[in-house]
Scaffold this active site. Structure first.
Site, PDB file in Angstrom:
ATOM      1  N   HIS A  56       0.868  -1.177   0.000  1.00  0.00           N
ATOM      2  CA  HIS A  56       0.000   0.000   0.000  1.00  0.00           C
ATOM      3  C   HIS A  56       0.905   1.228   0.000  1.00  0.00           C
ATOM      4  O   HIS A  56       1.737   1.377   0.895  1.00  0.00           O
ATOM      5  CB  HIS A  56      -0.925   0.012   1.214  1.00  0.00           C
ATOM      6  N   CYS A  57       0.736   2.084  -0.986  1.00  0.00           N
ATOM      7  CA  CYS A  57       1.647   3.224  -1.117  1.00  0.00           C
ATOM      8  C   CYS A  57       0.953   4.498  -0.656  1.00  0.00           C
ATOM      9  O   CYS A  57      -0.027   4.940  -1.264  1.00  0.00           O
ATOM     10  CB  CYS A  57       2.119   3.371  -2.563  1.00  0.00           C
ATOM     11  N   ILE A  58       1.462   5.079   0.412  1.00  0.00           N
ATOM     12  CA  ILE A  58       0.862   6.291   0.965  1.00  0.00           C
ATOM     13  C   ILE A  58       1.053   7.473   0.013  1.00  0.00           C
ATOM     14  O   ILE A  58       0.262   8.400  -0.022  1.00  0.00           O
ATOM     15  CB  ILE A  58       1.463   6.590   2.355  1.00  0.00           C
TER      16      ILE A  58
END
Ligand SMILES: [Zn+2]
Ligand SMILES: [Zn+2]
Length: 307
Positions: A156-158
């Protein structure tokens, strides 16, 4: 990479989730500062100079704008492309498939997986996002899309406010590469101004605002260039061995990684078979139809895999 055994990246991401769209605003701010420093302050005015200087400035500004356009294109494709959802009532149908090339982990001894949150089967390499499961989905993903399993989930890429999975991993990698190229370009073309500032007192007549922007832009671009180089090195190793970020530890434990089809085929699994499209965030319809990895439900495995 041994630290990866002890650090759960999803807990780190979950800790950062409160930042939300502030990260998008931060990306926009970095772009704006770099644009002002490179185009407005340093190289734009040189277009009005003599022939050679103007030609050099035109080349720098053309490269800057082309890379910026590619960054924005890739960025929005990562943000707004659904990384891949499991179809409703999905069940593994290994027994229906007689093709050993498309065997999956379940066929190699592990039990069929099930997600109790989604109340649905879990295809190989699929994971429930550990960030969205703890909060509402962002506005660009509907509720049912956000709190769910993601096909061939990488992480999951912020920074892109989205999961990176089967359908948008290529776009994420291209974003890293173009952002690296742009930050290296910015660092190199701002370097003369940076040095000149210390050598030439006349440059210090620039407004404090301009000087501050030049400093911030130079330092930010240098820092991001070095950080992106590390990320690109790691993902180059992952993509050429057909491994997701989540699978790093699993691959280390295996004698021969079951999804590793050789670097050339591994690249095609992510970038597609049409090499003209390798550098843009697009797939041909043929690849979307023919490459099972992009559909994210079943994956080609090597016949000599030893777990
Ligand atoms: Zn799930
Ligand atoms: Zn996610």
């Amino acid at each position: 990479m041994d630290c990866c055994r002890h650090v759960n990246p999803f807990r780190v991401c979950a800790g950062l989730r409160g930042l939300g769209y502030l990260m998008v605003a931060f990306v926009a701010a970095i772009v704006a500062v770099s644009y002002y420093a490179v185009v407005v302050y340093a190289w734009g005015p040189m277009l009005l100079g003599d022939g050679a200087a103007a030609a050099g400035a035109a080349a720098v500004l053309a490269a800057f704008h082309i890379l910026l356009a590619m960054i924005l294109w890739c960025y929005f494709m990562v943000v707004f492309t659904d990384p891949g959802a499991v179809p409703a009532n999905w069940r593994h149908d290994a027994e229906d498939s007689g093709d050993p090339v498309f065997s999956s982990s379940e066929e190699q001894g592990s039990a069929p997986r099930y997600c109790f949150r989604c109340q649905n089967g879990k295809p190989p390499r699929c994971h429930h996002c550990s960030v969205w499961r703890e909060r509402a989905a962002p506005p660009h993903l509907c509720e049912t899309e956000g709190n769910r399993c993601v096909l061939k989930m990488d992480h999951h890429c912020i920074w892109v406010v989205n999961c990176v999975g089967a359908r948008n991993y290529k776009y994420f990698l291209l974003f890293l590469v173009y952002a690296f190229a742009e930050t290296v370009l910015d660092t190199l073309v701002l370097l003369p101004n940076f040095i000149e500032f210390f050598q030439d007192e006349s440059r210090r007549s620039s407004s404090p605002g301009d000087i501050a922007v030049l400093f911030i832009a130079f330092v930010l671009n240098l820092a991001f260039a070095l950080s992106l180089l590390c990320f690109i090195g790691m993902h180059a190793s992952l993509v050429t061995s057909n491994t997701t970020f989540i699978e790093i530890y699993e691959r280390k434990k295996s004698v021969s990684w079951k999804y590793d089809l050789g670097w050339r085929r591994n690249l095609e699994q992510v970038f597609g078979t049409n090499k003209l499209l390798w550098f843009v965030p697009l797939y041909s319809m043929e690849d979307l139809h023919n490459i099972p990895t992009l559909q994210g439900l079943e994956f080609p495995t090597r016949s000599d895999a030893i777990v």
